[in-house]
Design a protein around this motif. Structure first.
Motif: not given
Length: 272
Positions: A256-269
């Motif tokens: 689970d953690e690896a799946r979220i770590d691999a998210v490619e989308r990036e948005e800085e608020l």
């Protein structure tokens, strides 16, 4: 003023989930702080620029008065805004924060950003004097890059207790976490729910479905499952306050953690 001045401490033990208070103000904000403390929150985070130190202080004062908490059990953190970071301004601005909070000492004082009037040598020396004089128990920084963290640690006599930074599934900064772990201070992740955007992230939704949890709970669990990381989600309703606190008990699998770590989308608020 509530709370006695204690000697400086060398380490700061923060709970996995604290309360972010940006946007919580007035009587409603004070009530939210009181509800959070009643539910078990023991870390309150505010800042001069939020304009709500008085509301946070009022909520804490009510909880102290009715015996919900003892002052020594609650970590109260605030931040010096960039226009008050000149060495001669640090103490008076901190005294004003303490007055608004209704406290004799703040547990954690951050440099909000290394911008504006920030002068590493002079500003941090002023922070050290606040620790020596018992007005501040721990020193932190916020929104720093690794070289700025190194410089701050070199300049400070007091140990660096925490670094607060934006951190969520859409804005990951593993180098900052590794720096925190290496040097033994807490990384305090703000905006852990990415302003609600975690619900839009397929990987987070998939993990949530797998655990019969909400995406928000997964985002919090993903953070506090990382070594050295605590988080401060903002919430005002009792239901959301309860949910964020309970999310610390959700255990994610390494997959689970690896799946979220691999998210490619990036948005800085909150960019510079």
């Amino acid at each position: 003023m509530a709370g006695a001045t204690d000697p400086p401490e060398t380490t700061l033990d923060l709970p996995p989930v604290g309360l972010g208070t940006m946007g919580l103000d007035g009587d409603d904000g004070a009530r939210a702080v009181g509800t959070a403390l009643d539910l078990g929150y023991r870390h309150l985070d505010t800042a001069q620029v939020y304009g709500n130190e008085a509301s946070v202080g009022a909520g804490l004062a009510a909880a102290l008065y009715d015996g919900t908490v003892a002052r020594g059990d609650v970590t109260v953190a605030t931040k010096t805004w960039i226009d008050r970071l000149a060495p001669e301004d640090v103490r008076p601005s901190t005294e004003a924060s303490l007055d608004r909070l209704g406290l004799d000492a703040v547990d954690l004082l951050y440099v909000h950003r290394p911008k504006g009037r920030y002068d590493p040598e002079g500003t941090l020396a002023a922070y050290d004097r606040l620790v020596d004089d018992g007005l501040v128990r721990h020193v932190g920084v916020s929104n720093f890059a690794p070289p700025e963290l190194d410089e701050a640690m070199d300049r400070l006599d007091a140990p660096l207790a925490a670094h607060q930074t934006e951190y969520h599934p859409l804005f990951r900064r593993p180098a900052l976490r590794e720096h925190a772990v290496e040097h033994g201070y807490a990384l305090v992740a703000y905006s852990p729910l990415a302003g609600g955007r975690v619900r839009e992230v397929e990987a987070v939704r998939a993990v949530a479905e797998r655990h019969d949890a909400t995406p928000e709970a997964v985002a919090v669990a993903w953070l506090v499952g990382k070594e050295g990381v605590v988080t401060i989600p903002k919430a005002s309703s009792e239901a959301h306050l309860r949910a964020n606190l309970a999310a610390a008990d959700l255990e994610l699998d390494p997959e689970d953690e690896a799946r979220i770590d691999a998210v490619e989308r990036e948005e800085e608020l909150f960019p510079e």
